[in-house]
Design an enzyme around this catalytic site. Structure first.
Site, mmCIF file in Angstrom:
data_model
loop_
_atom_site.group_PDB
_atom_site.id
_atom_site.type_symbol
_atom_site.label_atom_id
_atom_site.label_comp_id
_atom_site.label_asym_id
_atom_site.label_seq_id
_atom_site.Cartn_x
_atom_site.Cartn_y
_atom_site.Cartn_z
ATOM 1 C CG HIS A 198 14.236 27.716 59.137
ATOM 2 N ND1 HIS A 198 13.574 26.928 60.053
ATOM 3 C CD2 HIS A 198 13.321 28.056 58.194
ATOM 4 C CE1 HIS A 198 12.306 26.806 59.695
ATOM 5 N NE2 HIS A 198 12.128 27.470 58.579
ATOM 6 N NE ARG B 182 21.978 46.695 64.200
ATOM 7 C CZ ARG B 182 20.664 46.856 64.301
ATOM 8 N NH1 ARG B 182 19.922 45.881 64.798
ATOM 9 N NH2 ARG B 182 20.091 47.967 63.908
ATOM 10 N NE ARG C 152 13.196 30.368 54.963
ATOM 11 C CZ ARG C 152 11.908 30.492 54.621
ATOM 12 N NH1 ARG C 152 11.355 31.691 54.559
ATOM 13 N NH2 ARG C 152 11.176 29.433 54.343
ATOM 14 N NE ARG D 103 15.569 42.258 70.633
ATOM 15 C CZ ARG D 103 15.631 43.070 69.587
ATOM 16 N NH1 ARG D 103 16.367 42.737 68.536
ATOM 17 N NH2 ARG D 103 14.987 44.221 69.574
ATOM 18 C CB THR E 96 16.645 49.339 67.218
ATOM 19 O OG1 THR E 96 15.799 48.628 66.311
ATOM 20 C CG2 THR E 96 18.005 49.571 66.574
ATOM 21 C CD GLU F 42 12.078 43.520 72.400
ATOM 22 O OE1 GLU F 42 12.985 42.910 71.825
ATOM 23 O OE2 GLU F 42 11.064 42.932 72.865
ATOM 24 C CD GLU G 294 12.698 41.392 67.387
ATOM 25 O OE1 GLU G 294 12.198 41.580 66.270
ATOM 26 O OE2 GLU G 294 13.091 42.322 68.122
ATOM 27 C CB SER H 274 16.305 53.190 66.877
ATOM 28 O OG SER H 274 15.031 52.574 67.023
ATOM 29 C CG ASP H 275 11.881 54.879 67.194
ATOM 30 O OD1 ASP H 275 10.809 54.750 67.798
ATOM 31 O OD2 ASP H 275 12.451 53.931 66.618
#
Length: 236
Positions: free
Chosen positions: A4, A24, A43, A87, A90, A179, A181, A203-204
């Protein structure tokens, strides 16, 4: 080349930032790295290598979720010899004391995924950050005057969860944010004996719904975590 990632050997540094959003990654390369060269467009998962304060550093998108970051992180580690992975992404706050635009350093990552249980059904294998990276990132963030929280996060397999209240309940147990990941990244780091850390910008908020940010803000701002991530990668 890996399945990949189109890079040749030597085109990826042994230190890398991993935003979920490939745009980003492009933003970081254009605004923080000198002489950045694109090593991957497969990709549209953009990856770049350049220099930061004289140190060779790479940045690459991973996509959303644990299956996606698992593919890219494993190939970066196994096929390209990456040793430090941070990493930068957000997260949604689960804690009333954690607010939008503040930083969270994931000391550990709980998960509702079977990504670990598939390998270790008889154990609750803990996903933890590299202490060396965590310690450096914390002190760098504090020195830069950034509001920073350290603690557990939830890495969820589901964005639109039917168990919204259960996620919020975790905040009462000290979980800082949700999150998608970190747990997978930490699991791969343990498996292959490399260093990993997840740095998130809130972010929220699931507990303060009036706090929010726009998609454009999430893509093109939140530079505090980028600075901390880069400084941590090059810290001795």
């Amino acid at each position: 080349m890996s399945i990949h990632i189109a890079a040749q050997q030597g085109e990826i540094a042994d230190k890398i930032l991993l935003p979920g959003d490939p745009l980003r990654a492009k933003f970081i390369a254009e605004n923080f790295l000198d002489d950045a060269v694109c090593f991957n467009e497969v990709r549209n998962m953009f990856g770049y290598t350049g220099t930061y304060k004289g140190h060779c550093v790479s940045v690459m998108g991973t996509g959303m979720g644990m299956p996606s970051i698992s593919i890219y992180a494993r190939e970066l580690i196994v096929d390209y010899g990456v040793k430090k992975l941070i990493r930068v992404g957000t997260a949604g706050s689960l804690n009333e004391e954690v607010h939008v635009r503040e930083l969270v350093l994931a000391q550990a990552a709980a998960t509702n995924s079977n990504i670990v249980r598939n390998d270790w059904p008889q154990y609750d294998f803990p996903q933890i950050a590299s202490f060396d990276l965590l310690d450096k990132a914390y002190h760098i963030a504090k020195k830069l005057g950034m509001t920073t929280h350290v603690g557990n996060v939830l890495s969820s397999d589901v964005f639109y969860s039917n168990y919204f209240e259960k996620n919020i309940e975790l905040g009462k147990w000290g979980v800082k944010a949700v999150e998608m990941e970190a747990a997978a990244l930490y699991y791969l780091a343990a498996q292959y004996h490399v260093d990993a850390l997840a740095i998130m910008t809130i972010s929220d908020s699931l507990v303060n719904p009036d706090e929010d940010t726009t998609a454009e803000e999430r893509q093109n701002t939140f530079t505090d975590m980028m600075k901390v991530g880069l400084e941590t990668l090059i810290a001795e």
